[in-house]
Write a protein that holds these residues in place. Structure first.
Motif, PDB file in Angstrom:
ATOM      1  N   TYR A  43      -1.123  11.733  -7.431  1.00  0.00           N
ATOM      2  CA  TYR A  43       0.148  11.153  -7.882  1.00  0.00           C
ATOM      3  C   TYR A  43       1.199  11.096  -6.777  1.00  0.00           C
ATOM      4  N   ASN A  44       0.744  11.124  -5.547  1.00  0.00           N
ATOM      5  CA  ASN A  44       1.639  10.826  -4.433  1.00  0.00           C
ATOM      6  C   ASN A  44       1.706   9.312  -4.255  1.00  0.00           C
ATOM      7  N   GLU A  45       2.832   8.818  -3.733  1.00  0.00           N
ATOM      8  CA  GLU A  45       2.961   7.391  -3.511  1.00  0.00           C
ATOM      9  C   GLU A  45       2.114   6.952  -2.318  1.00  0.00           C
ATOM     10  N   VAL A  46       1.570   5.731  -2.406  1.00  0.00           N
ATOM     11  CA  VAL A  46       0.848   5.165  -1.275  1.00  0.00           C
ATOM     12  C   VAL A  46       1.838   4.879  -0.156  1.00  0.00           C
ATOM     13  N   SER A  47       1.326   4.679   1.043  1.00  0.00           N
ATOM     14  CA  SER A  47       2.197   4.574   2.219  1.00  0.00           C
ATOM     15  C   SER A  47       3.166   3.399   2.153  1.00  0.00           C
ATOM     16  N   THR A  79       7.169 -14.710  -9.650  1.00  0.00           N
ATOM     17  CA  THR A  79       6.026 -13.824  -9.815  1.00  0.00           C
ATOM     18  C   THR A  79       5.459 -13.599  -8.422  1.00  0.00           C
ATOM     19  N   ILE A  80       5.473 -12.358  -7.968  1.00  0.00           N
ATOM     20  CA  ILE A  80       4.995 -12.030  -6.620  1.00  0.00           C
ATOM     21  C   ILE A  80       3.612 -11.400  -6.716  1.00  0.00           C
ATOM     22  N   VAL A  81       2.709 -11.834  -5.843  1.00  0.00           N
ATOM     23  CA  VAL A  81       1.373 -11.252  -5.745  1.00  0.00           C
ATOM     24  C   VAL A  81       1.326 -10.412  -4.466  1.00  0.00           C
ATOM     25  N   TRP A  82       0.964  -9.133  -4.625  1.00  0.00           N
ATOM     26  CA  TRP A  82       0.971  -8.171  -3.516  1.00  0.00           C
ATOM     27  C   TRP A  82      -0.460  -7.798  -3.133  1.00  0.00           C
ATOM     28  N   ASN A  83      -0.684  -7.606  -1.853  1.00  0.00           N
ATOM     29  CA  ASN A  83      -1.958  -7.120  -1.336  1.00  0.00           C
ATOM     30  C   ASN A  83      -1.986  -5.594  -1.471  1.00  0.00           C
ATOM     31  N   MET A  84      -2.969  -5.066  -2.190  1.00  0.00           N
ATOM     32  CA  MET A  84      -3.019  -3.629  -2.429  1.00  0.00           C
ATOM     33  C   MET A  84      -3.647  -2.844  -1.289  1.00  0.00           C
ATOM     34  N   CYS A  85      -4.025  -3.522  -0.234  1.00  0.00           N
ATOM     35  CA  CYS A  85      -4.509  -2.816   0.951  1.00  0.00           C
ATOM     36  C   CYS A  85      -3.348  -2.408   1.858  1.00  0.00           C
ATOM     37  N   ASN A  86      -2.320  -3.263   1.909  1.00  0.00           N
ATOM     38  CA  ASN A  86      -1.220  -2.986   2.834  1.00  0.00           C
ATOM     39  C   ASN A  86       0.174  -3.200   2.258  1.00  0.00           C
TER      40      ASN A  86
END
Length: 481
Positions: A43-47, A79-86
């Protein structure tokens, strides 16, 4: 159903509007214009969290089927689409009318992304091209809810006018009906198909909730033209219901409300399984993970709570009681856990040294407790035998095919006057009154009760009566309403 609070996330600085799970991440969005993304492992936030790109409140967020993308929509009309890798923005899709966008969802095939706006317009975006595909318009109200059927053949939208509308990918309106008198607020499909009893055809279950304080379950049949039938109305909330979600197995429906509570319903019979009352302001969002027994709840108190559903280290007695039908399969460790949960730690050594497992436990008598286990205290032997009799009653009740939610967790008898205690569980009124007259802990969790208020569970009482009507051998147990 056990629910244990395992984490509270307090990073947003304004109302939380939506929560969404992937297999490894949790996303939340807020009036504070941000989306936050957390690892489920700790449950830590991603970078790259928080995600900043919207210029006004973010109303909804959802993961793509492949979980590589996250979509979010906002009052800013995008509507924004985000890349979940970066965490980078892959596309910023501006609604044709520039109206505030209230809801967004990916199709199961990831071919389309749908977004619904305050002016009643609904847009299908081509995900691979990140471009406009088709649009439609509901006849009245703002578009505030959307869900795709598991096969992707249709999607349902809900409006503030109270209508649910079914669409195909050509944006043809296949069905329209008034679902909630004062407005729809959310809808969700179960991923598990069911069989319609009337036609024998496979169909899907959908849940909807609204400003009328109710949750409704629907059957959606796609075999010969689209047919939508209301299966049951779930009551229990005392104020508008703002969010609803199905569990991955289709057995539970969770809802959050203006009354600050979350209710976990059985999708099979509509009974209330558990009530959570942790939040101090309106509950605006709830989401269930597909691969873990986790529930996320968002609120206007600016927090997100994470709950573990099922067994927990603090509820051994509840877990063992729920699995009572299989006591004969208990291991020696299960028996020791049961003794500890029942406050019988002082005899654990005797049970362990005599290798008492579930089958041996059920065969115990007062004589064997005295002569073989060398338990000399008469009072202690009587207490152990009373606890064993409770387990035997549990086995007998379960083997009679009585739904477990109709049995009082204290007496293991069919309830006639069910009430809800502050731990969120339902009990026979006389049994729980007797229990709390001598202690102030939950019979199911062993944790202190917040208060001693007992609320009649009318939904369970009605379900009990319906079930008893189908059981001639239980006619004498009819609940008086």
């Amino acid at each position: 159903m056990m629910a244990e609070l395992i984490r509270t996330l307090s990073d947003h600085i304004d109302d939380v509007n939506s929560c969404a799970f992937s297999d490894s991440l949790l996303a939340t969005c807020s009036l504070d214009k941000t989306i936050r993304v957390y690892f489920l492992s700790d449950y830590n936030e991603v970078s790259f969290s928080p995600l900043r790109g919207h210029t006004y409140a973010v109303h909804c967020c959802c993961f793509s089927p492949g979980q590589t993308m996250l979509a979010s929509c906002s009052t800013d009309g995008r509507t924004i689409v985000w890349n979940m890798c970066n965490g980078q923005i892959m596309a910023s899709l501006e609604h044709p009318s520039c109206s505030p966008v209230r809801v967004c969802r990916f199709s199961p095939s990831n071919m389309y992304l749908v977004s619904g706006a305050a002016d009643g317009s609904v847009v299908l975006w081509n995900v691979s091209l990140m471009k406009f595909f088709r649009s439609g318009l509901v006849k009245d109200g703002s578009l505030v809810a959307c869900a795709f059927s598991p096969d992707g053949s249709v999607f349902i939208t809900g409006s503030s006018s109270g209508d649910i509308t079914a669409w195909d990918d050509n944006m043809r309106c296949l069905y329209n009906e008034k679902a909630h008198d004062l407005g729809v607020t959310c809808c969700d499909f179960s991923q598990q198909p069911v069989i319609d009893k009337k036609s024998g055809n496979e169909c899907f279950q959908m849940a909807s909730c609204g400003q009328d304080n109710e949750v409704r379950l629907w059957l959606v049949l796609c075999e010969r033209g689209l047919e939508v039938q209301c299966k049951v109305t779930l009551s229990g909330h005392t104020a508008p219901v703002l969010s609803c979600a199905f569990s991955s197995d289709g057995q539970m429906v969770v809802s959050g409300s203006v009354d600050k509570s979350v209710i976990i319903f059985s999708a099979t019979n509509g009974c209330i399984l558990h009530i959570l009352t942790h939040h101090t302001r309106y509950v605006t969002a709830c989401a269930l993970a597909s691969n873990q027994p986790l529930l996320a709840v968002g609120s206007m108190d600016k927090t997100v709570t994470i709950w573990k559903l099922g067994s927990s280290s603090q509820s051994t007695v509840g877990r063992l009681k729920r699995t009572g039908a299989h006591i004969e399969n208990w291991t020696e460790k299960d028996v020791r856990n049961w003794l500890s949960a029942e406050g019988l730690d002082e005899v654990e050594q005797q049970f362990s040294s005599n290798n008492i497992d579930g089958k041996e436990l059920l065969d115990l008598t007062k004589d064997t407790l005295l002569n073989d286990l060398k338990i000399e205290s008469l009072g202690l032997r009587n207490k152990i035998m009373r606890k064993i009799e409770e387990l035997r009653s549990k086995m007998k009740a379960t083997s009679s095919n009585i739904p477990e939610e109709y049995l009082c967790p204290i007496t293991w008898e069919i309830m006639k006057d069910p009430v809800i205690a502050s731990d969120g569980y339902s009990y026979e009124k006389r049994a729980i009154e007797s229990w709390i007259s001598t202690r102030r802990t939950s019979p199911m969790t062993n944790l202190p009760l917040e208060n001693l208020l007992l609320t009649p569970n009318r939904t369970l009482k009605m379900a009990l009566n319906r079930w008893l009507d189908t059981r001639p051998d239980h006619k004498d147990d009819q609940v008086i309403t």
